[in-house]
Design a protein around this motif. Structure first.
Motif, PDB file in Angstrom:
ATOM      1  N   THR A 182       0.816  10.674  -4.675  1.00  0.00           N
ATOM      2  CA  THR A 182      -0.609  10.809  -4.369  1.00  0.00           C
ATOM      3  C   THR A 182      -0.889  12.184  -3.770  1.00  0.00           C
ATOM      4  N   VAL A 235      -7.112   5.879  -5.283  1.00  0.00           N
ATOM      5  CA  VAL A 235      -8.036   5.442  -4.244  1.00  0.00           C
ATOM      6  C   VAL A 235      -7.715   6.077  -2.896  1.00  0.00           C
ATOM      7  N   HIS A 236      -6.459   6.509  -2.703  1.00  0.00           N
ATOM      8  CA  HIS A 236      -6.064   7.119  -1.439  1.00  0.00           C
ATOM      9  C   HIS A 236      -6.061   8.648  -1.478  1.00  0.00           C
ATOM     10  N   THR A 269       0.835  -1.204   0.000  1.00  0.00           N
ATOM     11  CA  THR A 269       0.000   0.000   0.000  1.00  0.00           C
ATOM     12  C   THR A 269       0.866   1.250   0.000  1.00  0.00           C
ATOM     13  N   SER A 283      -1.705   6.839  -6.058  1.00  0.00           N
ATOM     14  CA  SER A 283      -2.829   5.937  -5.817  1.00  0.00           C
ATOM     15  C   SER A 283      -4.130   6.740  -5.739  1.00  0.00           C
TER      16      SER A 283
END
Length: 242
Positions: free
Chosen positions: A131, A102-103, A92, A100
């Motif tokens: 990110t 999604v983050h 992760t 990322s």
């Protein structure tokens, strides 16, 4: 015009520890509280989680005005990511560093929380994080990547900010270090011909996880005129992942 800078300490539980960057907060506080001002900026603040904040309460109580705590909902989203570091945790973290989507909402919530406490002009982040970079750009927040230069005697402590990256990703030259005032730093040197038995003996002294890598390097290096091995940091260090 004085720029208001907020230094964000990574909210993700690196190595499964919420206080992984506590030592950085302590050094930054030492810098802020130096009587001569050091590298401190009057408009600098440090964004940290409750765990780091609690550790600083006793270590440097005078630094409290310089600290901004991420609110619990924003931090809880990162705390929920605690997992086995060497499997899902490291994967992760590597994804976050590379970028990322999604983050992204998690970092957006952290920045919104921090801005409610302190209206900063520029965000400095310890290390690099793609990110976060995407989120900050969307919010119109300029980002500088932060890192220390030499910070152990006899060298002078330096706090470096770079718009492109830090360490191997840095775009600008480091500030000149002070002239050494004491003995040189101790070190360990390994001198052996490539493929020589002593090199393999040295490899056996390394942790098992890196023995194969080292042996592979020696095999690759056979026949080369000269090989320079640069030992970085931990296998999951941000610089290695970058």
């Amino acid at each position: 015009m004085t720029r208001r800078i907020a230094v964000l300490l990574e909210p993700f539980p690196v190595r499964n520890a919420l206080d992984a960057y506590g030592w950085i907060a302590e050094r930054l506080c030492d810098m802020l509280l130096r009587e001569d001002g050091g590298h401190a900026l009057p408009g600098m603040r440090i964004i940290c989680n409750a765990t780091v904040m609690g550790g600083l309460a006793s270590a440097a109580p005078a630094a409290r005005p310089y600290l901004i705590q991420v609110d619990r909902p924003a931090q809880s989203a990162f705390t929920a990511l605690l997992a086995d570091w060497h499997t899902t945790g490291l994967a992760t973290w590597s994804a976050i560093r590379s970028g990322s989507p999604v983050h992204e909402p998690l970092y957006e919530a952290v920045l919104a929380s921090a801005r409610q406490s302190y209206s900063f002009d520029v965000l400095a982040y310890w290390g690099t994080n793609e990110t976060l970079r995407v989120v900050a750009a969307r919010l119109g927040i300029p980002v500088l990547w932060a890192e220390y230069g030499p910070m152990r005697p006899p060298f002078a402590t330096q706090f470096c900010l770079d718009p492109q990256g830090v360490n191997g990703l840095a775009s600008s030259r480091a500030l000149p270090a002070a002239e050494p005032t004491g003995p040189g730093l101790p070190g360990v040197a390994l001198e052996a011909a490539v493929g020589d038995g002593t090199a393999y003996e040295a490899a056996l002294m390394l942790p098992a996880a890196v023995q194969d890598v080292f042996a592979g390097l020696l095999a690759f290096a056979r026949g080369q005129d000269r090989v320079v091995l640069l030992a970085l940091q931990l296998a999951d260090d941000a610089n290695v992942l970058a």
